[in-house]
Design a protein around this motif. Structure first.
Motif, short mmCIF file in Angstrom:
data_model
loop_
_atom_site.label_atom_id
_atom_site.label_comp_id
_atom_site.label_asym_id
_atom_site.label_seq_id
_atom_site.Cartn_x
_atom_site.Cartn_y
_atom_site.Cartn_z
N ASP A 62 0.82 -1.22 0.00
CA ASP A 62 0.00 0.00 0.00
C ASP A 62 0.85 1.26 0.00
O ASP A 62 0.32 2.37 -0.01
N ASP A 63 2.19 1.08 0.01
CA ASP A 63 3.11 2.23 0.02
C ASP A 63 2.91 3.08 1.28
O ASP A 63 2.99 4.31 1.24
N THR A 64 2.66 2.40 2.40
CA THR A 64 2.50 3.09 3.69
C THR A 64 3.85 3.17 4.39
O THR A 64 4.52 2.16 4.58
N SER A 65 4.22 4.37 4.78
CA SER A 65 5.52 4.59 5.41
C SER A 65 5.56 4.00 6.82
O SER A 65 4.57 4.01 7.55
N LEU A 66 6.73 3.47 7.21
CA LEU A 66 6.93 2.99 8.56
C LEU A 66 7.33 4.12 9.50
O LEU A 66 7.47 3.92 10.70
N THR A 67 7.53 5.31 8.94
CA THR A 67 7.84 6.48 9.75
C THR A 67 6.77 7.54 9.51
O THR A 67 6.06 7.52 8.51
N GLU A 68 6.66 8.47 10.44
CA GLU A 68 5.70 9.56 10.29
C GLU A 68 6.28 10.58 9.31
O GLU A 68 7.26 11.26 9.61
#
Length: 599
Positions: free
Chosen positions: A448-454
């Motif tokens: 989903d191309d969700t970042s593991l960082t904010e």
């Protein structure tokens, strides 16, 4: 030995070759060592060569030459358009000459004060090509692309992986997935203590580097070599140009995806796709010598040990505390598996991640970015160490890729490892297997191309707006009407989904419409404004992301149904299509911007 004869056998220091091109306003690396003058730039190995050996922008205000500006008239480079003193310093030449032509003395006048600002501008330009580099194999590639790509082309080894990769260097409208493979192949001198003699190399160290679509963040996912998995069939190109189908294997170690039965890196790429669901665009492969050469080229890598280490197998012997290691010591550090944690491969992976993160920080330090000599050595060592797929098999293509990767800030690079469990089939655990509850979530986040960082970005703001469509009242399952089409790769997906919706979720007004008119990469749900409550209910059942919601403008009439089109991201009825918004708390993570001590 003076500065003109340091660093190269031909007596020419690469730092002395950086000159200001008056036509572009950029510093460029001179590869033509002749002293002839010319008013027009020429090309040598892809570099634009300015017109003379006269000093440009001497930091001490010494001899001043004249150059042509973009309008063709002669002007004094020591003055800007308003006539005020200004100069641009050649990288690597700061404080090389005093006002009388001598060395080592910086001018104390106004020009000297202005010259102290030059490193900041120079550092900014260098960051454009070296900042955010992903791992040790990418060191210095941007410098090669900047001026020396033709020279470095001869250093590269390439492998044609056919359909396993991506023929495009990168796509601005998509994430990039690069597989970094460290093999246990023994080449060169001094490697008798490592690897298998005569081995073509296994997939020993494996990192899937996922760069987000908007280039704001990246995830470096380590895949254990001892992970038990299935290796799919793969096609391998032979030397004569023909293709050979290498049959897959089930229930074997991941590292057998390379080197066994004639498998090449394309087979490893296909295996990664089988495990994660992520298509790998390109690969970069290095062996033991690369660690030694690159750690030396960068001037050593800083590490921290929480306790002393004395490993007779890897020959690493260091006291507790901070150290700068290179060459054989660096290789011993990343190879040791009996010095940290539980003396297993998973703990060695953590140490390797710390080493790579430290090397990235070292490459972005002022001591590297402001040294043309060091950058040159780094680029040369990197390209000599690399084997890549033909899709990025030239200096120009690697440069384009490096420029994309350089957009990622180091603080937004997260290292993590595939969540695994000890193999339950073994009395004494040696290998590992996937931990599905955790690994599925992590893989879904990456898909989903969700970042593991904010990370704050325009894309994230747009995603938040789209996710708002999921918020609000939800209709009862019995009131949801939906037609289901299959536009994905799973045969019978539409019927399986309808069966699941009716039997498990109570959506009795769902209909199988068979195959969609066209293939779909992503699952979508089309609905009218007055069907929003139905759409939210169905999205919650199926785990649809906000991006799947396609709200129309016209109201639905009568008993009109919504349209659900299953895409390639559909894995099976009852399996959520989207991943979690945040990585589960118990998944191991490390940030490339922070130093950690090996324990």
């Amino acid at each position: 030995m003076d500065a003109q004869s340091r660093g190269r056998a031909d007596g020419i220091d690469p730092a002395d070759q950086w000159v200001l091109n008056p036509h572009t306003g950029d510093y460029e690396l001179r590869l033509n060592h002749s002293g002839g003058d010319s008013d027009s730039p020429s090309r040598t190995s892809g570099a634009r060569v300015p017109h003379s050996r006269e000093p440009v922008g001497d930091s001490g205000g010494g001899r001043r030459g004249t150059t042509r500006d973009g309008r063709g008239d002669r002007r004094d480079p020591a003055r800007d358009d308003q006539g005020s003193p200004s100069k641009r310093e050649v990288p690597g030449q700061r404080s090389r000459r005093s006002a009388n032509g001598g060395r080592g003395q910086e001018s104390s006048g106004p020009a000297g004060r202005r010259s102290r600002k030059a490193p900041k501008a120079r550092r900014k330009k260098a960051l454009m090509w070296t900042g955010g580099v992903t791992a040790f194999v990418l060191v210095g590639l941007s410098v090669g692309g900047y001026a020396l790509y033709q020279h470095f082309n001869g250093n590269l080894n390439t492998v044609d992986v056919g359909g396993a990769g991506n023929k495009n260097v990168f796509d601005n409208d998509a994430p990039i997935n690069i597989l970094i493979i460290g093999t246990d192949k023994r080449t060169g001198k001094g490697n008798k203590g490592y690897g298998d003699r005569g081995s073509v190399g296994h997939a020993d160290t494996n990192i899937l580097f996922h760069v987000s679509e908007d280039r704001t963040n990246a995830t470096a996912l380590s895949i254990p070599r001892d992970l038990i998995t299935d290796i799919p069939d793969c096609r391998v190109k032979q030397e004569d140009g023909s293709e050979k189908l290498v049959p897959g294997k089930q229930n074997v170690r991941f590292n057998e995806s390379l080197g066994q039965a004639g498998r090449n890196a394309g087979c490893t790429m296909e295996t990664v796709k089988e495990i994660t669901g992520l298509k790998v665009d390109h690969f970069m492969m290095v062996d033991f010598n690369a660690v030694k050469e690159l750690s030396t080229a960068v001037g050593g890598v800083e590490i921290c040990l929480a306790k002393p280490v004395d490993d007779p197998d890897s020959h690493l012997k260091l006291p507790a505390g901070e150290h700068r290691i290179e060459g054989e010591q660096a290789l011993a550090f990343v190879r040791t598996r009996h010095s940290f944690g539980n003396h297993g491969d998973l703990d060695r992976i953590k140490v390797q991640q710390q080493f790579i993160a430290s090397m990235i920080r070292q490459m972005q330090s002022d001591s590297t970015l402001t040294s043309p000599t060091k950058l040159y050595k780094l680029a040369d060592a990197a390209t000599r160490a690399l084997t890549v797929d033909t899709g990025i098999g030239t200096g120009t293509k690697l440069a384009s890729l490096a420029q994309e990767l350089s957009k990622v800030n180091t603080k937004n690079i997260t290292f993590t490892t595939v969540p695994v469990l000890d193999n339950p089939a073994e009395k004494v655990p040696v290998t590992v297997v996937l931990n599905p509850p955790k690994s599925d979530q992590l893989f879904a986040m990456m898909r989903d191309d969700t970042s593991l960082t904010e990370v704050k970005s325009k894309k994230k703001a747009a995603k938040s707006k789209q996710d708002a469509l999921l918020k609000g009242t939800k209709a009862a399952a019995g009131d949801v009407r939906v037609d289901v089409y299959n536009g994905g790769k799973v045969p019978g997906a539409a019927q399986a989904t309808v069966t699941w919706l009716q039997n498990e979720q109570g959506v009795l007004k769902s209909t199988n419409k068979a195959n969609a008119p066209a293939k779909a990469a992503k699952t979508t749900l089309e609905y009218a404004p007055n069907q929003a409550d139905q759409a939210r209910a169905l999205a919650a059942m199926m785990g649809l992301p906000g991006s799947a919601m396609k709200k129309g403008t016209a109201e639905a009439e009568g008993l009109q149904a919504m349209v659900l089109t299953l895409g390639d991201d559909f894995k099976g009825a009852g399996t959520p299509i989207t991943g979690p918004a945040k990585v589960p708390a118990d998944i191991q993570q490390a940030n490339a911007d922070k130093a950690e001590c090996a324990k």
